[in-house]
Enzyme design. Structure first.
Site, mmCIF file in Angstrom:
data_model
loop_
_atom_site.group_PDB
_atom_site.id
_atom_site.type_symbol
_atom_site.label_atom_id
_atom_site.label_comp_id
_atom_site.label_asym_id
_atom_site.label_seq_id
_atom_site.Cartn_x
_atom_site.Cartn_y
_atom_site.Cartn_z
ATOM 1 N N SER A 78 0.726 -1.267 0.490
ATOM 2 C CA SER A 78 -0.006 0.033 -0.162
ATOM 3 C C SER A 78 0.999 1.246 0.245
ATOM 4 O O SER A 78 1.597 1.766 -1.209
ATOM 5 C CB SER A 78 -1.091 -0.084 1.513
ATOM 6 O OG SER A 78 -1.807 1.152 0.879
ATOM 7 N N HIS A 83 3.539 14.138 5.916
ATOM 8 C CA HIS A 83 3.450 15.391 5.658
ATOM 9 C C HIS A 83 4.169 16.387 6.628
ATOM 10 O O HIS A 83 3.798 16.280 7.310
ATOM 11 C CB HIS A 83 1.781 16.129 4.768
ATOM 12 C CG HIS A 83 1.029 15.433 3.568
ATOM 13 N ND1 HIS A 83 1.833 14.726 2.633
ATOM 14 C CD2 HIS A 83 0.808 13.834 3.906
ATOM 15 C CE1 HIS A 83 0.977 14.169 1.768
ATOM 16 N NE2 HIS A 83 0.206 13.365 3.041
ATOM 17 N N CYS A 98 -1.324 -3.858 3.314
ATOM 18 C CA CYS A 98 -2.699 -5.393 3.197
ATOM 19 C C CYS A 98 -1.794 -6.596 3.228
ATOM 20 O O CYS A 98 -2.014 -7.526 3.305
ATOM 21 C CB CYS A 98 -3.321 -5.193 1.805
ATOM 22 S SG CYS A 98 -3.525 -3.870 1.067
#
Length: 130
Positions: A78, A83, A98
Site C-alpha cells: 500500500s 506531510h 495489506c
C-alpha cells in the site's frame, strides 16, 4: 454416518488484511521538517523496518505560509505518506498495508522516534475485508 461441521472462518489468504496506523506529530524542530533528504531517508528506512516492498518513492517541497515537505512511498502492500508544515512544527503520518507480515506500527514508531515530536497521536484502523 456422522458429519463434521468445519469452521468457515476465512484464512488470511482468503481475504485482504488491512492494517492502518496514522497520526499527528506536534512541536517538531522546523529544520527537520524542511529537510527533504532526511525525511525521504526516514520513510525509506521505515519501509524496510515494516517489512514492506518499495515500488517507488516521491517527495516534494512546498514554500509559502503553509510550506513543508511531502514524502510518499508506494509499496506493494500500500503506502507510507508523511506531510510536514514547518511553520506549524507539525506533521501527519499515514502507514497503510495489506501485507499479512508487514508491521505498519513499527514504521510509524521509527519515524516518530527520529522526528522527536514533543507530543504525538497514533490511531489504528482495521481495514480488512470480511
Amino acid at each position: 454416518m456422522s458429519q463434521q461441521l468445519s469452521s468457515q472462518t476465512p484464512s488470511n489468504q482468503d481475504r485482504i488484511v488491512g492494517k492502518h496506523v496514522f497520526g499527528n506529530l506536534y512541536d517538531i524542530d522546523d529544520k527537520l521538517l524542511m529537510d527533504k533528504d532526511l525525511l525521504e531517508g526516514l520513510v525509506l528506512e521505515a519501509v524496510k523496518i515494516a517489512k514492506m516492498n518499495l515500488v517507488e518513492i516521491k517527495s516534494w517541497s512546498f514554500g509559502g505560509k503553509k510550506g513543508g515537505v511531502s514524502v510518499i512511498a508506494l509499496v506493494e502492500e500500500s503506502h507510507i505518506a508523511l506531510h510536514t508544515w514547518n511553520e506549524y512544527k507539525y506533521a501527519t503520518l499515514d502507514v497503510y498495508t495489506c501485507g499479512v507480515d508487514s508491521n505498519p506500527q513499527a514504521a510509524f514508531e521509527f519515524i516518530v522516534s527520529n522526528l522527536k515530536p514533543k507530543r504525538h497521536q497514533m490511531f489504528f484502523a482495521d481495514r480488512s475485508s470480511e
